[in-house]
Write a protein that holds these residues in place. Structure first.
Motif, mmCIF file in Angstrom:
data_model
loop_
_atom_site.group_PDB
_atom_site.id
_atom_site.type_symbol
_atom_site.label_atom_id
_atom_site.label_comp_id
_atom_site.label_asym_id
_atom_site.label_seq_id
_atom_site.Cartn_x
_atom_site.Cartn_y
_atom_site.Cartn_z
ATOM 1 N N THR A 128 0.823 -1.228 0.000
ATOM 2 C CA THR A 128 0.000 0.000 0.000
ATOM 3 C C THR A 128 0.847 1.263 0.000
ATOM 4 N N TYR A 168 -1.768 8.897 2.678
ATOM 5 C CA TYR A 168 -2.228 8.110 1.528
ATOM 6 C C TYR A 168 -1.243 8.330 0.390
ATOM 7 N N PRO A 173 -5.203 4.341 -1.027
ATOM 8 C CA PRO A 173 -5.746 4.123 0.316
ATOM 9 C C PRO A 173 -5.035 2.936 0.964
ATOM 10 N N ARG A 175 -4.310 0.665 4.718
ATOM 11 C CA ARG A 175 -5.211 -0.119 5.586
ATOM 12 C C ARG A 175 -5.748 0.774 6.703
ATOM 13 N N SER A 200 -10.021 9.333 -3.636
ATOM 14 C CA SER A 200 -9.730 7.932 -3.286
ATOM 15 C C SER A 200 -10.620 7.494 -2.127
ATOM 16 N N CYS A 202 -11.985 4.059 0.566
ATOM 17 C CA CYS A 202 -11.733 2.756 1.177
ATOM 18 C C CYS A 202 -13.076 2.270 1.698
ATOM 19 N N SER A 203 -13.497 1.073 1.333
ATOM 20 C CA SER A 203 -14.839 0.562 1.657
ATOM 21 C C SER A 203 -15.922 1.581 1.282
ATOM 22 N N THR A 207 -11.256 8.913 1.682
ATOM 23 C CA THR A 207 -10.063 9.089 2.513
ATOM 24 C C THR A 207 -10.148 10.449 3.209
ATOM 25 N N GLU A 312 -4.104 -0.521 -6.697
ATOM 26 C CA GLU A 312 -4.955 -0.333 -5.515
ATOM 27 C C GLU A 312 -5.285 -1.699 -4.903
ATOM 28 N N ASN A 315 -11.220 -3.620 -2.283
ATOM 29 C CA ASN A 315 -12.056 -2.845 -1.374
ATOM 30 C C ASN A 315 -11.655 -1.374 -1.291
ATOM 31 N N THR A 316 -10.689 -0.963 -2.138
ATOM 32 C CA THR A 316 -10.349 0.457 -2.177
ATOM 33 C C THR A 316 -10.410 0.948 -3.620
#
Ligand SMILES: *Cc1c(COP(=O)(O)O)cnc(C)c1O
Length: 389
Positions: A128, A168, A173, A175, A200, A202-203, A207, A312, A315-316
């Protein structure tokens, strides 16, 4: 190394092809002004409201809230001031320790030190490029103790571990959900340096919205630009009020009196810059669509080479601000940097790691093997939005 020259040539050809530039200089990242920029900036000039009050500032802040889903946004003169103001608002004081990553732009570490706080460098993950939750958990387990006040303290220095500022990196993104959970166990305030990651998620969450606050930069080399500019976002009404106050010279609203109730900062974004960046943010979806299309073309191409293209995580969704590739060693990286720049294709290594810079090399850090592995191999390649939108 000579066996690579053929591949290097192919890479340069490919970069020129996807950027529609068969010859001439290709920069790493240049801004695009293809929307309402001229109209809005001229309108701001005509209104005479060119400084830190004006309707473009309000409109831009509303738009940042809409794009990120944050409840509040405060536009600032740049990303560094946004981070500094956010840290002060969060109560970070002299001799507090603030955990961040060694692989970042120097502004992150600089902003932490402005008020006398001390950066602590914890390693990143290789995939990441961002703060590693497992390294963070490890660091806290080994090096922190719980004070009688319920806060975490650094065992070695006795200083309070007050905040954590993950970055980031290049818009990817990391964790962040795991980082958030660890910070909450240790009662550490999470402030996200999302300077590079506008757009960007995440889930499905933007961000900068996982912690108490997040910050963005709208410098000329970022995905969208204000010329110079930044923003703080938060869902916390009190935090927003305090941050706005601190960024606005601590001025208490009054019809004519100049009353200031705290030593504060002149950090508000001028209306002229807000006019420019409002036009830019209107194009954000189009820009990111093109950047993601470019990343997928790069990704396919690099599959056929011995070099790794950074993608990526599941999930992101990354904005792919700056595309990045990994060479197999430092020698190969240096050979490509020389070759590409000689061929007028701008490429750059990652930043020098923070703990290796003179002013931060006596800061606290432990094993930074991943960051050290990455800087030897990483190169950013041209990533500007293509003009043919
Ligand atoms: C660009 C950047 C900043 C600082 O933003 P400015 O607007 O240049 O002050 C901070 N952190 C990171 C990670 C950045 O890339």
């Amino acid at each position: 190394m000579s066996q690579n020259i053929g591949i290097f040539d192919d890479i340069i050809d490919f970069i020129r092809r996807i950027h529609h530039k068969p010859e001439g200089f290709i920069p790493l990242h240049e801004p695009r002004f293809i929307g309402n920029e001229r109209v809005y900036v001229a309108d701001a000039i005509d209104s005479t409201f060119v400084s830190s009050i004006g309707e473009y500032v309000d409109r831009f802040e509303e738009k940042v809230c809409r794009v990120t889903g944050a409840a509040y946004a405060i536009a600032t003169v740049n990303g560094t001031s946004a981070l500094h103001a956010a840290l002060v608002t969060a109560g970070v004081k002299k001799d507090d320790e603030v955990i961040t990553q060694p692989l970042t732009f120097v502004a992150t570490a600089n902003a932490i030190t402005y008020g006398g706080a001390l950066p602590v460098f914890v390693d990143v993950d290789k995939d990441t490029l961002s703060l590693s939750p497992s390294k963070l958990a490890d660091f806290l387990k080994k090096n922190s103790k719980l004070g009688s006040d319920g806060y975490a303290y650094n065992k070695l220095t006795g200083h309070r571990l007050k905040a954590c500022v993950p970055v980031y990196t290049f818009g990817f993104p990391g964790r962040i959900e795991d980082i958030r959970d660890i910070c909450s166990v240790y009662n550490i305030t999470l402030i996200e340096d999302a300077a590079e990651s506008l757009g960007s998620t995440c889930s499905g969450r933007h961000t900068g919205t996982f912690g108490l606050a997040g910050i963005f930069s709208f410098n000329g080399n970022k995905t969208i630009t204000a010329g110079g500019g930044g923003a703080i976002i938060t869902d916390d009404a009190d935090f927003a009020k305090k941050a706005r106050h601190l960024a606005t010279t601590g001025k208490v609203p009054h019809k004519w009196e100049y009353v200031h109730d705290v030593v504060a900062y002149n950090y508000r974004m001028p209306n002229l810059n807000a006019a420019l960046v409002l036009a830019q943010i209107e194009k954000l979806d189009e820009f990111i669509k093109d950047k993601r299309a470019m990343a997928s073309e790069y990704s396919k191409f690099f599959e056929k080479t011995p070099f790794k293209f950074i993608k990526e995580q599941n999930n992101t969704k990354a904005n792919y601000w700056l595309n990045a590739i990994l060479f197999n060693n430092r020698e190969e990286r240096d050979a490509f940097l020389t070759f590409s720049n000689e061929h007028q294709v701008m490429t750059r290594p990652a930043w020098q790691l923070m703990h290796r810079l003179e002013m931060f090399n006596d800061c606290c850090y432990n094993n930074l093997e991943n960051a050290e592995w990455l800087v030897d191999r990483l190169v950013n390649i041209p990533s500007s939005v293509r003009v043919t939108l």
